[in-house]
Design a protein around this motif. Structure first.
Motif, PDB file in Angstrom:
ATOM      1  N   SER A  74       0.837  -1.198   0.000  1.00 35.34           N
ATOM      2  CA  SER A  74       0.000   0.000   0.000  1.00 35.34           C
ATOM      3  C   SER A  74       0.872   1.247   0.000  1.00 35.34           C
ATOM      4  CB  SER A  74      -0.925   0.013   1.223  1.00 35.34           C
ATOM      5  OG  SER A  74      -1.845  -1.038   1.146  1.00 35.34           O
ATOM      6  N   THR A  75       1.950   1.222   0.753  1.00 34.57           N
ATOM      7  CA  THR A  75       2.879   2.353   0.780  1.00 34.57           C
ATOM      8  C   THR A  75       3.474   2.573  -0.604  1.00 34.57           C
ATOM      9  OG1 THR A  75       3.399   1.914   3.093  1.00 34.57           O
ATOM     10  CG2 THR A  75       4.988   3.242   1.857  1.00 34.57           C
ATOM     11  N   GLU A  76       3.850   1.502  -1.273  1.00 34.18           N
ATOM     12  CA  GLU A  76       4.392   1.618  -2.621  1.00 34.18           C
ATOM     13  C   GLU A  76       3.337   2.149  -3.586  1.00 34.18           C
ATOM     14  OE1 GLU A  76       7.597   1.343  -3.542  1.00 34.18           O
ATOM     15  OE2 GLU A  76       7.904   1.117  -1.385  1.00 34.18           O
ATOM     16  N   ALA A  77       2.098   1.704  -3.429  1.00 34.20           N
ATOM     17  CA  ALA A  77       1.010   2.179  -4.289  1.00 34.20           C
ATOM     18  C   ALA A  77       0.797   3.680  -4.083  1.00 34.20           C
ATOM     19  CB  ALA A  77      -0.271   1.411  -4.002  1.00 34.20           C
ATOM     20  N   MET A  78       0.871   4.134  -2.841  1.00 36.56           N
ATOM     21  CA  MET A  78       0.725   5.562  -2.562  1.00 36.56           C
ATOM     22  C   MET A  78       1.852   6.358  -3.214  1.00 36.56           C
ATOM     23  SD  MET A  78      -0.743   5.851   1.302  1.00 36.56           S
ATOM     24  CE  MET A  78       0.266   4.579   2.046  1.00 36.56           C
ATOM     25  N   ASP A  82       1.383   9.304  -5.920  1.00 35.12           N
ATOM     26  CA  ASP A  82       1.983  10.623  -5.734  1.00 35.12           C
ATOM     27  C   ASP A  82       2.747  11.064  -6.975  1.00 35.12           C
ATOM     28  OD1 ASP A  82       0.993  11.053  -3.210  1.00 35.12           O
ATOM     29  OD2 ASP A  82       2.826  10.430  -2.173  1.00 35.12           O
ATOM     30  N   ALA A  83       3.322  10.113  -7.681  1.00 35.26           N
ATOM     31  CA  ALA A  83       4.118  10.446  -8.859  1.00 35.26           C
ATOM     32  C   ALA A  83       3.252  10.947 -10.019  1.00 35.26           C
ATOM     33  CB  ALA A  83       4.931   9.234  -9.312  1.00 35.26           C
ATOM     34  N   VAL A  84       1.983  10.577 -10.056  1.00 32.01           N
ATOM     35  CA  VAL A  84       1.127  10.987 -11.176  1.00 32.01           C
ATOM     36  C   VAL A  84       0.138  12.090 -10.814  1.00 32.01           C
ATOM     37  CG1 VAL A  84       1.312   8.772 -12.351  1.00 32.01           C
ATOM     38  CG2 VAL A  84      -0.577   9.163 -10.767  1.00 32.01           C
ATOM     39  N   VAL A  85      -0.070  12.335  -9.534  1.00 32.76           N
ATOM     40  CA  VAL A  85      -0.988  13.388  -9.114  1.00 32.76           C
ATOM     41  C   VAL A  85      -0.190  14.681  -8.974  1.00 32.76           C
ATOM     42  CG1 VAL A  85      -2.510  14.190  -7.262  1.00 32.76           C
ATOM     43  CG2 VAL A  85      -2.511  11.788  -7.933  1.00 32.76           C
ATOM     44  N   PRO A  86      -0.680  15.763  -9.619  1.00 34.82           N
ATOM     45  CA  PRO A  86       0.064  17.027  -9.522  1.00 34.82           C
ATOM     46  C   PRO A  86       0.078  17.549  -8.092  1.00 34.82           C
ATOM     47  CG  PRO A  86      -2.021  17.325 -10.689  1.00 34.82           C
ATOM     48  CD  PRO A  86      -1.873  15.869 -10.411  1.00 34.82           C
TER      49      PRO A  86
END
Length: 100
Positions: A74-78, A82-86
């Motif tokens: 889940s941490t990796e998914a977050m 974060d990398a794609v959300v401005p």
């Protein structure tokens, strides 16, 4: 012929498979089972799917056993999200409206 868990044939056959796979003699079927579940989780599989693959009676049992691994994924998914959300606040513009 059925190979039962306690049979010598079973142990010899598994020993040969382990040898062919170049695994150390300390690796048993139970270790391989946990490895399989861990790999499914690491690759982002759904907990219900993992539970079915493991033959668990419920997803709750799977989560009790492997829940700590789901938390790590889940941490990796977050981080991926974060990398794609401005970041920051979006610039708001009125498009096609009249000046007030």
């Amino acid at each position: 012929m059925v190979l039962t868990v306690g049979s010598g044939q079973y142990r010899r056959r598994f020993a040969q498979i382990r040898y062919d796979a170049e695994l150390p003699p300390s690796i048993g079927l139970h270790s391989l089972r946990h490895t399989y579940a861990s790999l499914l989780i690491r690759n982002g599989e759904n907990p219900k799917y993992v539970s079915r693959q493991m033959g668990h009676s419920s997803v709750a049992f799977t989560m009790d056993t492997y829940g700590h691994l789901f938390e790590a994924t889940s941490t990796e998914a977050m981080k991926r999200l974060d990398a794609v959300v401005p970041t920051g606040r979006p610039e708001l513009r009125i498009v096609g409206g009249q000046d007030a």
